[in-house]
Enzyme design. Structure first.
Site, PDB file in Angstrom:
ATOM      1  N   GLU A  36       5.165  -0.949  -4.508  1.00 25.76           N
ATOM      2  CA  GLU A  36       5.203  -0.034  -3.164  1.00 25.76           C
ATOM      3  C   GLU A  36       6.574  -0.305  -2.548  1.00 25.76           C
ATOM      4  OE1 GLU A  36       2.098  -0.277   0.595  1.00 25.76           O
ATOM      5  OE2 GLU A  36       2.462  -2.134  -0.720  1.00 25.76           O
TER       6      GLU A  36
ATOM      7  N   LYS B 246      -1.713   6.398  -0.273  1.00 25.26           N
ATOM      8  CA  LYS B 246      -2.755   5.178   0.009  1.00 25.26           C
ATOM      9  C   LYS B 246      -3.739   5.593   1.219  1.00 25.26           C
ATOM     10  CE  LYS B 246      -1.729   0.385   1.556  1.00 25.26           C
ATOM     11  NZ  LYS B 246      -0.662  -0.779   1.879  1.00 25.26           N
TER      12      LYS B 246
ATOM     13  N   CYS C 297      -1.571  -1.854  -2.980  1.00 23.87           N
ATOM     14  CA  CYS C 297      -1.530  -3.124  -2.227  1.00 23.87           C
ATOM     15  C   CYS C 297      -3.284  -3.422  -1.762  1.00 23.87           C
ATOM     16  CB  CYS C 297      -0.697  -2.994  -1.411  1.00 23.87           C
ATOM     17  SG  CYS C 297      -0.058  -4.394  -0.592  1.00 23.87           S
TER      18      CYS C 297
END
Length: 264
Positions: free
Chosen positions: A41, A113, A150
């Site tokens: 990321e 995301k 994440c």
């Protein structure tokens, strides 16, 4: 068996420098006969940006950074997955996006995301827009891969959705923030996603002295550890045995035993 390279790197705020770093890691992965490499990321531009112009550095999926990465994928005949801040119609906010390129240098998929990190005194939504759909698993030389970013790791329904959609290998590129107990949580959640879905789960964590812990790790479908990074930049590897997935799912058929009648 197929080998996936996990690039535990530190990015700068200069995307051209990160292209040069990508080339070095991809070359090493090619020499080790990996079929795919994962970058973390925030790979295109480091976040948070000390100059406070992170959002202004955003690019589109057709921008110079993606084009340069496409050239590397084609040159080294390597599948590449990497993070970037993608332009949106709102100049003050970007998408936190992962891009997937095949070994012909073609953009085959991307994922924005969906779960933003508004926790532990961070507020990602201040400069990031939520993605509005989950990733659809895709076929690759290393198996059918799923993808989260994440903080997505803390939402088990995302991994289960992708497992039910055919994922054999779940990837979590991340910038997991340092802190007390954070590695324990990272390790535990990755292993849990692997065991409960009987699939490979690979974490690739950004490393930096200021914010991110590195310590990338990944697990086989039975929870066995595949690799463990240190607090530094390094290239790690995971061997993917698709037959092992089938053997474990046959021995313990959780998807057949799952009470579909009790869930929406």
């Amino acid at each position: 068996m197929d080998k996936i390279a996990v690039a535990q790197t530190t990015s700068s705020g200069n995307w051209r420098e990160n292209i040069e770093k990508a080339k070095q890691y991809i070359k090493k992965a090619t020499e080790e006969e990996a079929v795919m490499i994962i970058f973390p990321e925030y790979f295109m531009n480091y976040y948070p940006d000390a100059e406070h112009n992170y959002t202004k550095k955003a690019q589109s999926l057709h921008g110079e950074f993606v084009q340069a990465m496409k050239m590397l994928a084609k040159e080294f005949k390597m599948w590449i997955i990497f993070g970037m801040n993608e332009q949106t119609v709102d100049e003050t906010k970007n998408y936190n996006t992962m891009v997937i390129l095949n070994d012909l240098g073609e953009l085959v998929s991307d994922y924005k995301k969906t779960h933003l990190f508004n926790a532990y005194k961070w507020n990602e939504s201040m400069n990031t827009l939520k993605g509005d759909c989950l990733f659809t698993p895709i076929k690759t030389p290393a198996g059918v891969i799923g993808l989260g970013i994440c903080y997505d790791l803390r939402f088990p329904e995302l991994a289960r959705y992708e497992a039910l959609s055919g994922a054999q290998v779940m990837l979590y590129p991340a910038a997991w923030v340092k802190g007390e107990g954070k590695f324990m949580q990272w390790e535990t959640l990755l292993r849990a996603r692997a065991i409960e879905n009987e699939m490979y789960v690979l974490g690739c964590c950004h490393y930096s002295k200021e914010h991110y812990m590195g310590r990338s790790t990944g697990f086989a479908p039975d929870g066995t550890r595949l690799y463990l990074g240190e607090e530094k930049e390094e290239l790690l590897y995971a061997q993917i045995d698709k037959e092992q997935i089938q053997n474990i799912r046959t021995a313990n058929p959780v998807f057949e035993n799952r009470r579909r009648d009790l869930y929406d």
